[in-house]
Design a protein around this motif. Structure first.
Motif, PDB file in Angstrom:
ATOM      1  N   PRO A   1       0.799  -1.233   0.000  1.00  0.00           N
ATOM      2  CA  PRO A   1       0.000   0.000   0.000  1.00  0.00           C
ATOM      3  C   PRO A   1       0.835   1.287   0.000  1.00  0.00           C
ATOM      4  CG  PRO A   1      -0.316  -1.271   2.026  1.00  0.00           C
ATOM      5  CD  PRO A   1       0.419  -2.138   1.083  1.00  0.00           C
ATOM      6  N   HIS A   2       2.074   1.223   0.508  1.00  0.00           N
ATOM      7  CA  HIS A   2       2.931   2.414   0.544  1.00  0.00           C
ATOM      8  C   HIS A   2       3.595   2.670  -0.806  1.00  0.00           C
ATOM      9  CE1 HIS A   2       5.327  -1.148   1.380  1.00  0.00           C
ATOM     10  NE2 HIS A   2       6.359  -0.505   0.913  1.00  0.00           N
ATOM     11  N   ASP A   3       3.447   1.734  -1.735  1.00  0.00           N
ATOM     12  CA  ASP A   3       4.012   1.857  -3.081  1.00  0.00           C
ATOM     13  C   ASP A   3       2.928   2.464  -3.988  1.00  0.00           C
ATOM     14  OD1 ASP A   3       4.998   1.515  -5.641  1.00  0.00           O
ATOM     15  OD2 ASP A   3       5.352  -0.646  -5.449  1.00  0.00           O
ATOM     16  N   SER A   4       3.114   3.707  -4.427  1.00  0.00           N
ATOM     17  CA  SER A   4       2.064   4.418  -5.163  1.00  0.00           C
ATOM     18  C   SER A   4       1.854   3.865  -6.568  1.00  0.00           C
ATOM     19  CB  SER A   4       2.388   5.911  -5.248  1.00  0.00           C
ATOM     20  OG  SER A   4       3.545   6.131  -6.039  1.00  0.00           O
ATOM     21  N   ALA A   5       2.627   2.847  -6.962  1.00  0.00           N
ATOM     22  CA  ALA A   5       2.418   2.189  -8.247  1.00  0.00           C
ATOM     23  C   ALA A   5       1.648   0.880  -8.085  1.00  0.00           C
ATOM     24  CB  ALA A   5       3.760   1.907  -8.927  1.00  0.00           C
ATOM     25  N   ALA A   6       1.471   0.431  -6.855  1.00  0.00           N
ATOM     26  CA  ALA A   6       0.841  -0.876  -6.608  1.00  0.00           C
ATOM     27  C   ALA A   6      -0.678  -0.774  -6.578  1.00  0.00           C
ATOM     28  CB  ALA A   6       1.348  -1.444  -5.280  1.00  0.00           C
ATOM     29  N   HIS A   7      -1.342  -1.835  -6.960  1.00  0.00           N
ATOM     30  CA  HIS A   7      -2.800  -1.847  -6.948  1.00  0.00           C
ATOM     31  C   HIS A   7      -3.350  -1.779  -5.529  1.00  0.00           C
ATOM     32  CE1 HIS A   7      -3.708  -3.524 -11.248  1.00  0.00           C
ATOM     33  NE2 HIS A   7      -3.074  -2.369 -11.250  1.00  0.00           N
TER      34      HIS A   7
ATOM     35  N   LYS B   1      18.711  -5.124 -13.612  1.00  0.00           N
ATOM     36  CA  LYS B   1      17.590  -4.418 -12.996  1.00  0.00           C
ATOM     37  C   LYS B   1      17.362  -3.056 -13.630  1.00  0.00           C
ATOM     38  CE  LYS B   1      20.370  -2.409  -9.303  1.00  0.00           C
ATOM     39  NZ  LYS B   1      21.052  -2.797  -8.083  1.00  0.00           N
ATOM     40  N   GLY B   2      16.173  -2.503 -13.401  1.00  0.00           N
ATOM     41  CA  GLY B   2      15.839  -1.195 -13.945  1.00  0.00           C
ATOM     42  C   GLY B   2      14.534  -0.699 -13.345  1.00  0.00           C
ATOM     43  N   THR B   3      13.979   0.376 -13.912  1.00  0.00           N
ATOM     44  CA  THR B   3      12.728   0.935 -13.395  1.00  0.00           C
ATOM     45  C   THR B   3      11.537   0.210 -14.004  1.00  0.00           C
ATOM     46  OG1 THR B   3      12.759   2.611 -15.122  1.00  0.00           O
ATOM     47  CG2 THR B   3      13.721   3.224 -13.012  1.00  0.00           C
ATOM     48  N   ARG B   4      10.401   0.334 -13.337  1.00  0.00           N
ATOM     49  CA  ARG B   4       9.199  -0.361 -13.787  1.00  0.00           C
ATOM     50  C   ARG B   4       8.543   0.352 -14.968  1.00  0.00           C
ATOM     51  NH1 ARG B   4       6.459  -0.924  -7.921  1.00  0.00           N
ATOM     52  NH2 ARG B   4       7.254   1.214  -7.846  1.00  0.00           N
ATOM     53  N   ILE B   5       7.800  -0.423 -15.757  1.00  0.00           N
ATOM     54  CA  ILE B   5       7.195   0.069 -17.006  1.00  0.00           C
ATOM     55  C   ILE B   5       5.736   0.476 -16.775  1.00  0.00           C
ATOM     56  CG2 ILE B   5       6.654  -0.539 -19.398  1.00  0.00           C
ATOM     57  CD1 ILE B   5       9.602  -0.663 -18.903  1.00  0.00           C
ATOM     58  N   GLY B   6       5.328   1.579 -17.417  1.00  0.00           N
ATOM     59  CA  GLY B   6       3.904   1.935 -17.463  1.00  0.00           C
ATOM     60  C   GLY B   6       3.313   2.426 -16.162  1.00  0.00           C
ATOM     61  N   ILE B   7       4.121   3.076 -15.321  1.00  0.00           N
ATOM     62  CA  ILE B   7       3.629   3.548 -14.011  1.00  0.00           C
ATOM     63  C   ILE B   7       3.918   5.036 -13.832  1.00  0.00           C
ATOM     64  CG2 ILE B   7       3.806   1.325 -12.867  1.00  0.00           C
ATOM     65  CD1 ILE B   7       6.480   2.613 -11.609  1.00  0.00           C
ATOM     66  N   ALA B   8       3.830   5.794 -14.931  1.00  0.00           N
ATOM     67  CA  ALA B   8       4.174   7.228 -14.895  1.00  0.00           C
ATOM     68  C   ALA B   8       3.300   8.000 -13.918  1.00  0.00           C
ATOM     69  CB  ALA B   8       4.049   7.815 -16.301  1.00  0.00           C
ATOM     70  N   TYR B   9       2.126   7.449 -13.585  1.00  0.00           N
ATOM     71  CA  TYR B   9       1.200   8.119 -12.679  1.00  0.00           C
ATOM     72  C   TYR B   9       1.684   8.102 -11.227  1.00  0.00           C
ATOM     73  CZ  TYR B   9       0.069   3.255 -11.879  1.00  0.00           C
ATOM     74  OH  TYR B   9       0.168   1.926 -11.600  1.00  0.00           O
ATOM     75  N   ALA B  10       2.652   7.253 -10.917  1.00  0.00           N
ATOM     76  CA  ALA B  10       3.090   7.076  -9.522  1.00  0.00           C
ATOM     77  C   ALA B  10       3.972   8.240  -9.062  1.00  0.00           C
ATOM     78  CB  ALA B  10       3.837   5.760  -9.385  1.00  0.00           C
ATOM     79  N   ARG B  11       4.242   8.282  -7.762  1.00  0.00           N
ATOM     80  CA  ARG B  11       5.134   9.297  -7.198  1.00  0.00           C
ATOM     81  C   ARG B  11       6.540   9.104  -7.749  1.00  0.00           C
ATOM     82  NH1 ARG B  11       4.275   8.977  -0.828  1.00  0.00           N
ATOM     83  NH2 ARG B  11       6.130  10.294  -0.964  1.00  0.00           N
ATOM     84  N   ARG B  12       7.261  10.211  -7.862  1.00  0.00           N
ATOM     85  CA  ARG B  12       8.591  10.153  -8.495  1.00  0.00           C
ATOM     86  C   ARG B  12       9.505   9.102  -7.877  1.00  0.00           C
ATOM     87  NH1 ARG B  12       8.161  15.317  -9.107  1.00  0.00           N
ATOM     88  NH2 ARG B  12       9.384  15.941  -7.312  1.00  0.00           N
ATOM     89  N   LYS B  13       9.496   9.024  -6.561  1.00  0.00           N
ATOM     90  CA  LYS B  13      10.410   8.062  -5.914  1.00  0.00           C
ATOM     91  C   LYS B  13      10.056   6.619  -6.279  1.00  0.00           C
ATOM     92  CE  LYS B  13       8.371   7.288  -1.284  1.00  0.00           C
ATOM     93  NZ  LYS B  13       7.992   5.885  -1.481  1.00  0.00           N
ATOM     94  N   ASP B  14       8.765   6.369  -6.491  1.00  0.00           N
ATOM     95  CA  ASP B  14       8.347   5.019  -6.864  1.00  0.00           C
ATOM     96  C   ASP B  14       8.601   4.747  -8.349  1.00  0.00           C
ATOM     97  OD1 ASP B  14       7.523   4.409  -4.252  1.00  0.00           O
ATOM     98  OD2 ASP B  14       5.564   5.349  -4.585  1.00  0.00           O
ATOM     99  N   VAL B  15       8.473   5.799  -9.165  1.00  0.00           N
ATOM    100  CA  VAL B  15       8.791   5.657 -10.594  1.00  0.00           C
ATOM    101  C   VAL B  15      10.269   5.317 -10.757  1.00  0.00           C
ATOM    102  CG1 VAL B  15       8.982   6.898 -12.791  1.00  0.00           C
ATOM    103  CG2 VAL B  15       6.943   7.192 -11.372  1.00  0.00           C
ATOM    104  N   ARG B  16      11.092   5.961  -9.938  1.00  0.00           N
ATOM    105  CA  ARG B  16      12.542   5.796 -10.059  1.00  0.00           C
ATOM    106  C   ARG B  16      13.089   4.524  -9.415  1.00  0.00           C
ATOM    107  NH1 ARG B  16      13.908  12.039 -10.157  1.00  0.00           N
ATOM    108  NH2 ARG B  16      13.267  12.282  -7.994  1.00  0.00           N
ATOM    109  N   ALA B  17      12.299   3.904  -8.560  1.00  0.00           N
ATOM    110  CA  ALA B  17      12.778   2.717  -7.833  1.00  0.00           C
ATOM    111  C   ALA B  17      13.173   1.599  -8.793  1.00  0.00           C
ATOM    112  CB  ALA B  17      11.687   2.236  -6.882  1.00  0.00           C
ATOM    113  N   GLN B  18      14.285   0.945  -8.502  1.00  0.00           N
ATOM    114  CA  GLN B  18      14.808  -0.133  -9.354  1.00  0.00           C
ATOM    115  C   GLN B  18      14.135  -1.445  -8.958  1.00  0.00           C
ATOM    116  OE1 GLN B  18      18.023   0.526 -11.590  1.00  0.00           O
ATOM    117  NE2 GLN B  18      16.680   2.323 -11.497  1.00  0.00           N
ATOM    118  N   LEU B  19      12.929  -1.654  -9.468  1.00  0.00           N
ATOM    119  CA  LEU B  19      12.144  -2.820  -9.036  1.00  0.00           C
ATOM    120  C   LEU B  19      11.794  -3.747 -10.188  1.00  0.00           C
ATOM    121  CD1 LEU B  19       9.882  -1.034  -6.395  1.00  0.00           C
ATOM    122  CD2 LEU B  19      11.781  -2.627  -5.978  1.00  0.00           C
TER     123      LEU B  19
END
Length: 194
Positions: free
Chosen positions: A43-49, A159-177
């Motif tokens: 829930p703290h990950d702004s890219a997660a459902h 590793k790299g950043t996640r795809i298709g989550i531009a709507y998320a907070r910057r820190k979550d967009v940038r996370a190497q997940l």
DNA sequence: TCTACGATCTTT
DNA sequence: AAGATCGTAGAT
């Protein structure tokens, strides 16, 4: 072919995500080797459902690890996730796979698409496994319609950043997940990985 | 109920 | 660069 026990899923989502590379998904006669995944932390990950709390759709993500979470994306694609931990709201998206067995069936399901040995992209994986949301919540650690087997874990991981989550907070967009098997070409956006 | 939009893929 | 296609979530 040996099923991974439910305890295998009861770990941190990032640990499980990396460990999923090289493992085998089985649906009937079709076996796929996982080559690319993404971790969604909770829930703290702004890219997660699970960012909006518990809903009917994301219910499997709040349950015990070892189950599938499948949802319809863009009205077209069925996306497969592996739920991890125990009630963490975390899961791993399966982004790409190589066909290990059942190539002719996969080809038929994909309606003769080219390069069916390489399923680069989560929508293609969903097609190859003939997934539907009916299977969301299905256990992966026992014999059934959809299973996860040990296969052989990957030795080299990029590793790299996640795809298709531009709507998320910057820190979550940038996370190497996003993680991929460094030895496989069956990966999306390979040049963006390190 | 109504509306906007998405953890994508294919074609132009 | 844009269309396909529909369930979900939040708003009304």
């Amino acid at each position: 072919m040996s099923l991974l026990p439910q305890s295998w899923y009861y770990r941190d989502v990032i640990e499980v995500a990396r460990d999923l590379l090289g493992r085998h998904l089985k649906r009937g006669s079709v076996v796929l080797r996982i080559t690319e995944v993404e971790a969604y932390l909770g829930p703290h990950d702004s890219a997660a459902h699970t960012r909006m709390g518990r809903t009917r759709r994301n219910a499997p993500m709040w349950g015990p690890g070892g189950h599938a979470y499948i949802y319809l994306c863009y009205g077209i694609h069925n996306m497969l996730n592996v739920v991890t931990g125990n009630g963490d709201g975390a899961a791993v998206l399966i982004r790409s796979c190589e066909v290990v067995r059942g190539l002719s069936v996969v080809r038929h399901r994909r309606q003769g698409a080219e390069g069916p040995l390489l399923l680069a992209g989560p929508g293609k994986v969903g097609q190859a496994l003939d997934l539907s949301t009916q299977l969301s919540g299905h256990a992966l650690f026992t014999s059934g319609k959809l299973e996860l087997h040990a296969g052989g874990p990957a030795t080299s991981i990029r590793k790299g950043t996640r795809i298709g989550i531009a709507y998320a907070r910057r820190k979550d967009v940038r996370a190497q997940l996003r993680f991929a098997d460094g030895d496989s070409h069956c990966v999306t956006g390979r040049s963006a990985l390190s």
